[in-house]
Write a protein that holds these residues in place. Structure first.
Motif, short mmCIF file in Angstrom:
data_model
loop_
_atom_site.label_atom_id
_atom_site.label_comp_id
_atom_site.label_asym_id
_atom_site.label_seq_id
_atom_site.Cartn_x
_atom_site.Cartn_y
_atom_site.Cartn_z
N PHE A 1 12.57 7.65 -21.16
CA PHE A 1 11.22 7.11 -20.98
C PHE A 1 11.18 5.63 -21.32
CE2 PHE A 1 7.00 5.99 -22.45
CZ PHE A 1 6.23 6.43 -21.39
N VAL A 2 11.78 5.25 -22.43
CA VAL A 2 11.77 3.85 -22.85
C VAL A 2 12.50 2.98 -21.83
CG1 VAL A 2 12.61 2.23 -24.61
CG2 VAL A 2 11.50 4.37 -25.29
N TRP A 3 13.63 3.45 -21.34
CA TRP A 3 14.42 2.69 -20.36
C TRP A 3 13.62 2.43 -19.08
CZ3 TRP A 3 16.74 4.51 -15.63
CH2 TRP A 3 17.60 3.58 -15.04
N LEU A 4 12.90 3.44 -18.61
CA LEU A 4 12.16 3.30 -17.36
C LEU A 4 10.81 2.61 -17.51
CD1 LEU A 4 12.85 6.72 -15.60
CD2 LEU A 4 13.61 4.46 -14.86
N ASN A 5 10.27 2.59 -18.70
CA ASN A 5 8.89 2.11 -18.86
C ASN A 5 8.74 0.89 -19.76
OD1 ASN A 5 7.25 4.16 -17.30
ND2 ASN A 5 8.58 5.46 -18.53
N ARG A 6 9.84 0.19 -19.99
CA ARG A 6 9.74 -1.01 -20.81
C ARG A 6 8.81 -2.02 -20.13
NH1 ARG A 6 15.61 -2.73 -19.10
NH2 ARG A 6 15.10 -4.00 -17.27
N SER A 7 8.14 -2.81 -20.93
CA SER A 7 7.28 -3.90 -20.46
C SER A 7 6.02 -3.42 -19.74
CB SER A 7 8.05 -4.85 -19.54
OG SER A 7 9.19 -5.35 -20.19
N LYS A 8 5.68 -2.15 -19.86
CA LYS A 8 4.47 -1.63 -19.21
C LYS A 8 3.42 -1.30 -20.26
CE LYS A 8 7.16 0.80 -15.70
NZ LYS A 8 7.39 2.13 -15.11
N GLU A 9 2.17 -1.30 -19.83
CA GLU A 9 1.07 -0.78 -20.64
C GLU A 9 0.84 0.64 -20.17
OE1 GLU A 9 -2.36 -3.50 -20.79
OE2 GLU A 9 -1.01 -4.95 -19.85
N SER A 10 0.24 1.46 -21.02
CA SER A 10 -0.01 2.84 -20.65
C SER A 10 -1.45 3.20 -20.94
CB SER A 10 0.94 3.76 -21.44
OG SER A 10 0.75 5.10 -21.08
N LEU A 11 -2.04 3.97 -20.05
CA LEU A 11 -3.42 4.40 -20.20
C LEU A 11 -3.51 5.86 -19.79
CD1 LEU A 11 -6.39 3.56 -20.71
CD2 LEU A 11 -6.50 2.92 -18.30
N ALA A 12 -4.11 6.70 -20.64
CA ALA A 12 -4.28 8.11 -20.32
C ALA A 12 -5.63 8.31 -19.65
CB ALA A 12 -4.18 8.96 -21.58
N LEU A 13 -5.60 8.80 -18.42
CA LEU A 13 -6.82 9.06 -17.66
C LEU A 13 -6.68 10.38 -16.91
CD1 LEU A 13 -7.53 5.60 -15.97
CD2 LEU A 13 -8.81 6.64 -17.84
N ASP A 14 -7.78 11.15 -16.87
CA ASP A 14 -7.82 12.36 -16.04
C ASP A 14 -8.41 11.95 -14.70
OD1 ASP A 14 -8.22 14.77 -14.78
OD2 ASP A 14 -9.55 15.59 -16.31
N LEU A 15 -7.56 11.72 -13.72
CA LEU A 15 -8.02 11.21 -12.43
C LEU A 15 -8.82 12.23 -11.63
CD1 LEU A 15 -4.95 9.04 -11.41
CD2 LEU A 15 -7.12 8.33 -12.44
N LYS A 16 -8.94 13.47 -12.15
CA LYS A 16 -9.81 14.46 -11.51
C LYS A 16 -11.26 14.28 -11.97
CE LYS A 16 -6.12 17.80 -11.02
NZ LYS A 16 -5.59 19.11 -11.41
N SER A 17 -11.45 13.45 -12.99
CA SER A 17 -12.77 13.20 -13.54
C SER A 17 -13.36 11.93 -12.92
CB SER A 17 -12.66 13.03 -15.06
OG SER A 17 -13.74 12.30 -15.58
N ALA A 18 -14.60 12.01 -12.49
CA ALA A 18 -15.26 10.84 -11.88
C ALA A 18 -15.33 9.68 -12.86
CB ALA A 18 -16.64 11.21 -11.40
N GLY A 19 -15.58 9.97 -14.13
CA GLY A 19 -15.64 8.91 -15.13
C GLY A 19 -14.32 8.17 -15.29
N SER A 20 -13.22 8.92 -15.28
CA SER A 20 -11.90 8.30 -15.38
C SER A 20 -11.57 7.49 -14.14
CB SER A 20 -10.81 9.36 -15.60
OG SER A 20 -10.93 9.91 -16.89
N ARG A 21 -11.94 8.00 -12.97
CA ARG A 21 -11.66 7.27 -11.73
C ARG A 21 -12.41 5.94 -11.69
NH1 ARG A 21 -12.10 12.48 -9.42
NH2 ARG A 21 -14.18 11.95 -8.66
#
Length: 94
Positions: free
Chosen positions: A72-92
């Motif tokens: 995970f660290v190797w593939l995602n270095r230099s990125k920000e991360s945000l947890a969102l439920d994209l099935k939810s209108a509020g998250s979208r």
């Protein structure tokens, strides 16, 4: 034969070619995270969208790098991360 190659754009100033660009990525596994890692390495702001609660399944492969998966660290270095439920209108709307 001596071949002179031009310097990459912005090499003398330290600027990276994708600075100022924001990429929002909904990704997991290998191919897309690897591609967006390259965008981040080139200066883009990459925001990785993950599932609430569990995130990217690769986070739990091992705990080698300060409690995080080395994969995970190797593939995602230099990125920000945000947890969102994209099935939810509020998250979208975020």
């Amino acid at each position: 034969m001596d071949v002179t190659r031009p310097s990459p754009a912005g090499a003398s100033s330290g600027a990276r070619p994708l600075e100022g660009i924001t990429v929002v990525s909904v990704e997991q596994a290998v191919a897309a995270p690897f591609a967006s890692r390259h965008l981040a390495d080139l200066g883009a702001r990459v925001i990785k969208i993950e599932r609430p609660g569990v995130g990217d399944f690769a986070r739990s492969y091992d705990t080698v790098v300060n409690g995080l998966s080395s994969h995970f660290v190797w593939l995602n270095r230099s990125k920000e991360s945000l947890a969102l439920d994209l099935k939810s209108a509020g998250s979208r709307s975020v």
